[in-house]
Design a protein around this motif. Structure first.
Motif, PDB file in Angstrom:
ATOM      1  N   MET A 165       4.874  16.802 -16.591  1.00 25.04           N
ATOM      2  CA  MET A 165       6.122  17.186 -15.885  1.00 25.04           C
ATOM      3  C   MET A 165       7.007  15.946 -15.991  1.00 25.04           C
ATOM      4  O   MET A 165       6.825  14.822 -15.698  1.00 25.04           O
ATOM      5  CB  MET A 165       6.096  17.484 -14.425  1.00 25.04           C
ATOM      6  N   GLY A 166       8.167  16.101 -16.607  1.00 27.99           N
ATOM      7  CA  GLY A 166       9.308  15.333 -16.885  1.00 27.99           C
ATOM      8  C   GLY A 166       9.144  14.333 -17.969  1.00 27.99           C
ATOM      9  O   GLY A 166       9.880  13.465 -18.204  1.00 27.99           O
ATOM     10  N   LEU A 167       8.134  14.650 -19.008  1.00 26.53           N
ATOM     11  CA  LEU A 167       7.774  13.649 -20.020  1.00 26.53           C
ATOM     12  C   LEU A 167       8.418  14.339 -21.448  1.00 26.53           C
ATOM     13  O   LEU A 167       8.454  15.624 -21.456  1.00 26.53           O
ATOM     14  CB  LEU A 167       6.438  13.460 -20.124  1.00 26.53           C
ATOM     15  N   SER A 168       8.711  13.433 -22.324  1.00 29.62           N
ATOM     16  CA  SER A 168       9.130  13.762 -23.491  1.00 29.62           C
ATOM     17  C   SER A 168       8.062  14.536 -24.345  1.00 29.62           C
ATOM     18  O   SER A 168       6.821  14.260 -24.012  1.00 29.62           O
ATOM     19  CB  SER A 168       9.565  12.695 -24.228  1.00 29.62           C
ATOM     20  N   PRO A 169       8.308  15.389 -25.585  1.00 30.80           N
ATOM     21  CA  PRO A 169       7.356  16.001 -26.226  1.00 30.80           C
ATOM     22  C   PRO A 169       6.271  15.124 -26.728  1.00 30.80           C
ATOM     23  O   PRO A 169       4.994  15.347 -26.605  1.00 30.80           O
ATOM     24  CB  PRO A 169       7.888  16.693 -27.054  1.00 30.80           C
ATOM     25  N   ILE A 170       6.736  13.971 -27.097  1.00 32.76           N
ATOM     26  CA  ILE A 170       5.538  12.757 -27.669  1.00 32.76           C
ATOM     27  C   ILE A 170       4.666  12.148 -26.545  1.00 32.76           C
ATOM     28  O   ILE A 170       3.365  12.355 -26.837  1.00 32.76           O
ATOM     29  CB  ILE A 170       6.537  11.777 -28.216  1.00 32.76           C
ATOM     30  N   LEU A 171       5.236  11.904 -25.305  1.00 31.24           N
ATOM     31  CA  LEU A 171       4.381  11.599 -24.260  1.00 31.24           C
ATOM     32  C   LEU A 171       3.580  12.679 -23.681  1.00 31.24           C
ATOM     33  O   LEU A 171       2.484  12.459 -23.309  1.00 31.24           O
ATOM     34  CB  LEU A 171       5.391  11.010 -23.230  1.00 31.24           C
ATOM     35  N   VAL A 172       4.079  13.866 -23.669  1.00 32.07           N
ATOM     36  CA  VAL A 172       3.220  15.093 -23.461  1.00 32.07           C
ATOM     37  C   VAL A 172       1.924  15.023 -24.282  1.00 32.07           C
ATOM     38  O   VAL A 172       0.853  15.278 -23.541  1.00 32.07           O
ATOM     39  CB  VAL A 172       3.882  16.457 -23.326  1.00 32.07           C
ATOM     40  N   ASN A 173       2.031  14.965 -25.450  1.00 33.60           N
ATOM     41  CA  ASN A 173       1.013  15.064 -26.399  1.00 33.60           C
ATOM     42  C   ASN A 173       0.276  13.837 -26.229  1.00 33.60           C
ATOM     43  O   ASN A 173      -1.160  13.875 -26.212  1.00 33.60           O
ATOM     44  CB  ASN A 173       1.471  14.988 -28.054  1.00 33.60           C
ATOM     45  N   GLU A 174       0.848  12.637 -25.689  1.00 35.93           N
ATOM     46  CA  GLU A 174      -0.120  11.363 -25.466  1.00 35.93           C
ATOM     47  C   GLU A 174      -0.936  11.535 -24.181  1.00 35.93           C
ATOM     48  O   GLU A 174      -2.231  11.366 -24.207  1.00 35.93           O
ATOM     49  CB  GLU A 174       0.982  10.290 -25.402  1.00 35.93           C
ATOM     50  N   VAL A 175      -0.450  12.258 -23.239  1.00 33.04           N
ATOM     51  CA  VAL A 175      -1.055  12.439 -21.894  1.00 33.04           C
ATOM     52  C   VAL A 175      -2.310  13.226 -22.062  1.00 33.04           C
ATOM     53  O   VAL A 175      -3.241  13.243 -21.729  1.00 33.04           O
ATOM     54  CB  VAL A 175      -0.044  12.944 -21.044  1.00 33.04           C
ATOM     55  N   MET A 176      -2.120  14.480 -22.979  1.00 32.00           N
ATOM     56  CA  MET A 176      -3.083  15.419 -23.406  1.00 32.00           C
ATOM     57  C   MET A 176      -4.228  14.732 -24.221  1.00 32.00           C
ATOM     58  O   MET A 176      -5.300  15.281 -23.838  1.00 32.00           O
ATOM     59  CB  MET A 176      -2.544  16.732 -24.083  1.00 32.00           C
ATOM     60  N   ASP A 177      -3.969  13.794 -24.951  1.00 29.40           N
ATOM     61  CA  ASP A 177      -4.958  13.258 -25.928  1.00 29.40           C
ATOM     62  C   ASP A 177      -5.724  12.332 -24.737  1.00 29.40           C
ATOM     63  O   ASP A 177      -6.944  12.355 -24.859  1.00 29.40           O
ATOM     64  CB  ASP A 177      -4.295  12.416 -26.734  1.00 29.40           C
ATOM     65  N   ILE A 178      -5.041  11.799 -23.806  1.00 25.83           N
ATOM     66  CA  ILE A 178      -5.767  10.799 -22.972  1.00 25.83           C
ATOM     67  C   ILE A 178      -6.942  12.081 -21.952  1.00 25.83           C
ATOM     68  O   ILE A 178      -7.933  11.482 -21.794  1.00 25.83           O
ATOM     69  CB  ILE A 178      -4.875  10.179 -21.966  1.00 25.83           C
ATOM     70  N   ILE A 179      -6.424  12.964 -21.490  1.00 25.45           N
ATOM     71  CA  ILE A 179      -7.105  13.862 -20.861  1.00 25.45           C
ATOM     72  C   ILE A 179      -8.426  14.335 -21.616  1.00 25.45           C
ATOM     73  O   ILE A 179      -9.486  14.256 -21.022  1.00 25.45           O
ATOM     74  CB  ILE A 179      -6.341  15.318 -20.297  1.00 25.45           C
ATOM     75  N   LYS A 180      -8.232  14.644 -22.968  1.00 23.18           N
ATOM     76  CA  LYS A 180      -9.136  14.837 -23.786  1.00 23.18           C
ATOM     77  C   LYS A 180     -10.092  13.638 -23.888  1.00 23.18           C
ATOM     78  O   LYS A 180     -11.485  14.136 -23.785  1.00 23.18           O
ATOM     79  CB  LYS A 180      -8.770  15.521 -25.232  1.00 23.18           C
ATOM     80  N   ALA A 181      -9.548  12.654 -24.094  1.00 22.77           N
ATOM     81  CA  ALA A 181     -10.489  11.535 -24.072  1.00 22.77           C
ATOM     82  C   ALA A 181     -11.340  11.253 -22.928  1.00 22.77           C
ATOM     83  O   ALA A 181     -12.760  10.947 -22.921  1.00 22.77           O
ATOM     84  CB  ALA A 181      -9.947  10.155 -24.476  1.00 22.77           C
ATOM     85  N   VAL A 182     -10.721  11.365 -21.721  1.00 23.62           N
ATOM     86  CA  VAL A 182     -11.566  11.358 -20.434  1.00 23.62           C
ATOM     87  C   VAL A 182     -12.574  12.151 -20.332  1.00 23.62           C
ATOM     88  O   VAL A 182     -13.541  11.893 -19.832  1.00 23.62           O
ATOM     89  CB  VAL A 182     -10.508  11.134 -19.483  1.00 23.62           C
ATOM     90  N   HIS A 183     -12.447  13.331 -20.740  1.00 20.15           N
ATOM     91  CA  HIS A 183     -13.121  14.474 -20.606  1.00 20.15           C
ATOM     92  C   HIS A 183     -14.481  14.295 -21.658  1.00 20.15           C
ATOM     93  O   HIS A 183     -15.645  14.172 -21.221  1.00 20.15           O
ATOM     94  CB  HIS A 183     -12.716  15.857 -21.052  1.00 20.15           C
ATOM     95  N   GLU A 184     -14.092  13.803 -22.851  1.00 16.36           N
ATOM     96  CA  GLU A 184     -15.093  13.403 -23.678  1.00 16.36           C
ATOM     97  C   GLU A 184     -16.100  12.232 -23.499  1.00 16.36           C
ATOM     98  O   GLU A 184     -17.131  12.010 -23.904  1.00 16.36           O
ATOM     99  CB  GLU A 184     -14.462  13.135 -25.369  1.00 16.36           C
ATOM    100  N   GLU A 185     -15.573  11.419 -22.440  1.00 18.02           N
ATOM    101  CA  GLU A 185     -16.245  10.213 -21.790  1.00 18.02           C
ATOM    102  C   GLU A 185     -17.300  10.869 -20.537  1.00 18.02           C
ATOM    103  O   GLU A 185     -17.920  10.070 -20.017  1.00 18.02           O
ATOM    104  CB  GLU A 185     -15.576   9.215 -21.486  1.00 18.02           C
ATOM    105  N   GLY A 186     -17.123  12.163 -20.322  1.00 16.67           N
ATOM    106  CA  GLY A 186     -18.068  12.653 -19.320  1.00 16.67           C
ATOM    107  C   GLY A 186     -17.520  13.036 -18.067  1.00 16.67           C
ATOM    108  O   GLY A 186     -17.979  13.366 -17.057  1.00 16.67           O
ATOM    109  N   THR A 187     -16.301  12.928 -18.009  1.00 21.12           N
ATOM    110  CA  THR A 187     -15.541  13.354 -16.434  1.00 21.12           C
ATOM    111  C   THR A 187     -15.209  14.951 -16.562  1.00 21.12           C
ATOM    112  O   THR A 187     -14.546  15.072 -17.711  1.00 21.12           O
ATOM    113  CB  THR A 187     -14.209  12.423 -16.442  1.00 21.12           C
ATOM    114  N   THR A 188     -15.331  15.650 -15.801  1.00 23.79           N
ATOM    115  CA  THR A 188     -15.116  17.108 -15.566  1.00 23.79           C
ATOM    116  C   THR A 188     -13.574  17.043 -15.100  1.00 23.79           C
ATOM    117  O   THR A 188     -12.956  16.199 -14.351  1.00 23.79           O
ATOM    118  CB  THR A 188     -15.839  17.746 -14.587  1.00 23.79           C
ATOM    119  N   VAL A 189     -12.586  18.014 -15.635  1.00 23.57           N
ATOM    120  CA  VAL A 189     -11.307  18.016 -15.256  1.00 23.57           C
ATOM    121  C   VAL A 189     -10.791  19.296 -14.890  1.00 23.57           C
ATOM    122  O   VAL A 189     -11.114  20.364 -15.517  1.00 23.57           O
ATOM    123  CB  VAL A 189     -10.547  17.461 -16.626  1.00 23.57           C
TER     124      VAL A 189
END
Length: 236
Positions: A165-189
């Protein structure tokens, strides 16, 4: 196996029924998205799961334990963390103070220090601003701080409420990449997100909410290609 199970959950604000007997589950290791328009009940669902609200009917099972009436502080100790809508950082406290608050339930100070260093590796911009008041950070940096604060408790599951919410498209992509990385390290989302396209692009499964009910569910890639979803939520 379900890590989190919601059964027949009904929640009221006074005489207004916000959730109307919803049921869903999140299996260990999944990213599950809740998508829907404003007012659908997505944030209410997260607040009820994390103990900030209490339902009129239904139950919530986490790690096979009934947490329906459990206080939020106890739920955090069981390994659940939430990234709230609007970041909710402590503006007058420094970046590091905000992060350390996320570990308040942990007793192992040496491991907490190790976790803090890992957060700085994941979010190098936070490392650069470690002594800076959180209120002076940009919106994207505050979102990273809120995510880092939640990860400081090393949760088994993290609930994320509108992280783009409220982020630029570039930052939205960055946040989604972080969520994927957190998930890949074993955290359920469990991800609540108005940006349906982005949510469905990273989720394993998804539920569609409308006015307090779940109207559709399925594999995220199937919903992404569903004509009714594309018209209602993807602007196609």
């Amino acid at each position: 196996m379900a890590l989190l199970e919601v059964k027949n959950l009904s929640v009221y604000y006074g005489v207004i029924q916000a959730l109307k007997g919803i049921s869903f589950h999140v299996d260990k290791g999944e990213i599950v998205a809740l998508i829907g328009a404003n007012g659908a009940g997505k944030t209410t669902t997260l607040h009820t799961i994390s103990g900030l609200l209490h339902p009129k009917t239904g139950e919530i099972l986490y790690h096979d334990r009934d947490i329906t009436k459990m206080p939020g502080s106890q739920i955090v100790k069981m390994g659940m963390a939430q990234v709230p809508e609007g970041r909710r950082v402590f503006a007058d406290m420094t970046v590091e103070q905000n992060l350390r608050l996320g570990a308040y339930t942990r007793k192992d100070s040496s491991k907490t220090a190790e976790t803090l260093e890992n957060i700085y590796k994941r979010f190098p911009r936070l490392k650069e601003r470690v002594r800076q008041p959180a209120g002076t950070l940009s919106g994207g940096e505050q979102q990273m701080l809120a995510m880092g604060r939640a990860l400081m408790s090393e949760p088994d599951i993290i609930l994320m409420d509108e992280p783009s919410m409220g982020l630029s498209p570039i930052l939205v992509n960055e946040v989604m990449d972080i969520i994927k990385a957190v998930h890949e390290e074993g955290t359920t989302v469990l991800l609540v997100e108005q940006n349906a396209r982005k949510a469905l692009s990273i989720a394993d499964r998804a539920y569609v909410m409308e006015t307090g009910t779940i109207t559709m569910e399925g594999r995220a890639k199937d919903l992404l290609n569903d004509e009714s979803i594309r018209k209602a939520y993807l602007g196609e």
